[in-house]
Design an enzyme around this catalytic site. Structure first.
Site, PDB file in Angstrom:
ATOM      1  CG  ASN A 130      -1.822   1.211   1.291  1.00  0.00           C
ATOM      2  OD1 ASN A 130      -1.766   2.073   0.415  1.00  0.00           O
ATOM      3  ND2 ASN A 130      -2.639   1.297   2.327  1.00  0.00           N
ATOM      4  CB  CYS A 133      -2.770   5.063   2.650  1.00  0.00           C
ATOM      5  SG  CYS A 133      -3.941   5.654   3.897  1.00  0.00           S
ATOM      6  N   GLY A 260     -15.489   0.912  -6.633  1.00  0.00           N
ATOM      7  CA  GLY A 260     -16.944   1.043  -6.793  1.00  0.00           C
ATOM      8  C   GLY A 260     -17.657  -0.204  -7.266  1.00  0.00           C
ATOM      9  CB  THR A 282     -17.279   1.180  -0.568  1.00  0.00           C
ATOM     10  OG1 THR A 282     -16.051   1.910  -0.472  1.00  0.00           O
ATOM     11  CG2 THR A 282     -18.369   1.952   0.139  1.00  0.00           C
TER      12      THR A 282
HETATM   13  C1  LIG Z   1     -13.085   2.282   5.286  1.00  0.00           C
HETATM   14  C2  LIG Z   1     -12.020   1.986   4.285  1.00  0.00           C
HETATM   15  C3  LIG Z   1     -10.764   1.576   4.725  1.00  0.00           C
HETATM   16  C4  LIG Z   1      -9.761   1.288   3.789  1.00  0.00           C
HETATM   17  N1  LIG Z   1      -8.542   0.865   4.239  1.00  0.00           N
HETATM   18  C5  LIG Z   1      -7.579   0.537   3.344  1.00  0.00           C
HETATM   19  C6  LIG Z   1      -6.320   0.019   3.779  1.00  0.00           C
HETATM   20  O1  LIG Z   1      -6.073  -0.189   4.970  1.00  0.00           O
HETATM   21  N2  LIG Z   1      -5.382  -0.255   2.835  1.00  0.00           N
HETATM   22  C7  LIG Z   1      -5.611  -0.078   1.482  1.00  0.00           C
HETATM   23  O2  LIG Z   1      -4.730  -0.348   0.667  1.00  0.00           O
HETATM   24  N3  LIG Z   1      -6.815   0.392   1.053  1.00  0.00           N
HETATM   25  C8  LIG Z   1      -7.785   0.698   1.942  1.00  0.00           C
HETATM   26  N4  LIG Z   1      -9.001   1.144   1.491  1.00  0.00           N
HETATM   27  C9  LIG Z   1      -9.208   1.335   0.033  1.00  0.00           C
HETATM   28  C10 LIG Z   1      -9.928   0.152  -0.597  1.00  0.00           C
HETATM   29  O3  LIG Z   1      -9.186  -1.051  -0.473  1.00  0.00           O
HETATM   30  C11 LIG Z   1     -10.225   0.419  -2.092  1.00  0.00           C
HETATM   31  O4  LIG Z   1      -8.999   0.535  -2.813  1.00  0.00           O
HETATM   32  C12 LIG Z   1     -11.029   1.683  -2.332  1.00  0.00           C
HETATM   33  O5  LIG Z   1     -11.998   1.856  -1.317  1.00  0.00           O
HETATM   34  C13 LIG Z   1     -11.740   1.679  -3.692  1.00  0.00           C
HETATM   35  O6  LIG Z   1     -12.616   0.581  -3.827  1.00  0.00           O
HETATM   36  P1  LIG Z   1     -14.206   0.661  -3.479  1.00  0.00           P
HETATM   37  O7  LIG Z   1     -14.748   1.855  -4.207  1.00  0.00           O
HETATM   38  O8  LIG Z   1     -14.771  -0.637  -3.952  1.00  0.00           O
HETATM   39  O9  LIG Z   1     -14.301   0.813  -1.992  1.00  0.00           O
HETATM   40  C14 LIG Z   1     -10.025   1.430   2.396  1.00  0.00           C
HETATM   41  C15 LIG Z   1     -11.295   1.838   1.967  1.00  0.00           C
HETATM   42  C16 LIG Z   1     -12.293   2.106   2.880  1.00  0.00           C
HETATM   43  C17 LIG Z   1     -13.637   2.535   2.377  1.00  0.00           C
END
Ligand SMILES: Cc1cc2nc3c(=O)[nH]c(=O)nc-3n(C[C@H](O)[C@H](O)[C@H](O)COP(=O)(O)O)c2cc1C
Length: 325
Positions: A130, A133, A260, A282
């Site tokens: 990662n 972030c 998404g 999400t």
């Molecule tokens: C509450 C939350 C916590 C997250 N924590 C991490 C994390 O610890 N490490 C990471 O690489 N991505 C983290 N993400 C990002 C997700 O893995 C993902 O890349 C991002 O949310 C886009 O995908 P989505 O739209 O399906 O959520 C987090 C996302 C959310 C919503």
């Protein structure tokens, strides 16, 4: 009928039962979701990012909903490497899908130390680096925006990862994501995952203050999906062919598409764009079983379209019309 469709995929040398993962930070370390869904049906599981030392994360509020999405500024709150090894590894050992441990840190040495300690664990198929972030003051996205640094951190961690797969997670908050993707590949990445969240802000107009204590957070959810599909397709077109003709003969570098995804059609869009596999983020908060449902939906689509193997679908985007002005 659906059983006759082959939805297994090869992902950086791993043979996955299907192309569906859950994304880092949205399913903890597996025990949190165990009562809600059968994680063993998935192709892969990615843990919440862990760091060398435990982190409390940012002050609250650190989550806010938006139109078609949410902002989070968790700030990499996590239990740290020692507690992860003591409390969580035994849970992950029981999973039959491919387990990736997401790793974050403030320095390159932090990342290397975590990966070195875990590199010989049987339960772990690979690591997700990662470097994207957006919610931490030190480390995080700052590693993922400079090509030279991306190559340096990837190659340092690759050495520590030994035989395990190293996947590098890219941020969309860069001028040209393909430049960063190439830098990761140059450092020895075996796979790329994209995208992490977009830096964003929500303002309370009564107080004129940002809603999140951190001021900004990462935007995720359906709102980001079309951008994520575009970026996956861009990296697939601009990075994969170079590799396919070079040292990685026969297919280039696999991409894990994220952003998404809620339904099978969302997942299929990413696969057509060039993703070898996808991760649900999400949407797990809204419906914890949705990743498993997506697997069934992908099978049904393949049957309806008479696709025998999902591999035929990867990067199968038709050219489309580009009208001259
Ligand atoms: C509450 C939350 C916590 C997250 N924590 C991490 C994390 O610890 N490490 C990471 O690489 N991505 C983290 N993400 C990002 C997700 O893995 C993902 O890349 C991002 O949310 C886009 O995908 P989505 O739209 O399906 O959520 C987090 C996302 C959310 C919503």
């Amino acid at each position: 009928m659906t059983e006759t469709v082959d939805i297994s995929v090869d992902f950086a040398g791993l043979k996955l039962a299907n192309p569906v993962f859950v994304a880092s930070g949205t399913c903890g370390y597996a025990d949190e979701l165990a009562d809600f869904t059968d994680l063993n049906q998935l192709g892969g599981f990615i843990t919440k990012s862990i760091t060398l030392k435990p982190r409390k994360g940012n002050a609250t509020p650190r989550i806010v909903e938006t139109d078609s999405g949410m902002l989070n500024a968790i700030g990499l709150a996590n239990i740290g490497l020692d507690a992860f090894i003591q409390e969580k590894l035994s849970i992950l050992e029981k999973l039959t899908c491919a387990v990736f441990v997401s790793v974050a840190g403030e320095t390159i040495d932090d990342y290397v130390a975590v990966v070195q300690r875990l590199a010989t664990e049987q339960a772990i198929a690979g690591f997700e680096l990662n470097i994207s972030c957006p919610n931490v003051a030190k480390g995080g996205i700052s590693f993922g925006t400079e090509p030279a640094q991306v190559t340096e951190i990837t190659s340092a961690v690759k050495k520590a990862a030994g035989e395990k797969v190293l996947m590098v997670k890219l941020s969309p908050c860069v001028t040209d994501i393909s430049v960063i993707a190439r830098a990761a590949v140059e450092g020895g990445a075996d796979a790329l995952s994209l995208i992490n969240t977009f830096t964003a802000m929500v303002i309370d107009i009564e107080t004129r203050k940002p809603v999140l204590a951190n001021r900004t957070g990462g935007l995720s959810g359906p709102a980001i999906k079309p951008v994520a599909v575009y970026l996956v397709n861009k990296v697939y077109n601009e990075v994969t062919p170079l590799l396919a003709s070079g040292k990685r003969q026969g297919g280039g570098i696999p991409i894990l598409g994220i952003g998404g995804i809620r339904t099978a059609s969302d997942a299929i869009e990413f696969i057509i764009a060039g993703a070898s596999a996808i991760a649900v983020g999400t949407a797990n908060f809204i419906e914890p079983g949705c990743a498993v449902k997506i697997i069934e939906g992908i099978k049904k689509y393949c049957v309806r379209k008479e696709i025998k193997s999902i591999k035929e679908l990867i990067g199968s985007l038709e050219q489309g019309q580009i009208d001259s002005p």
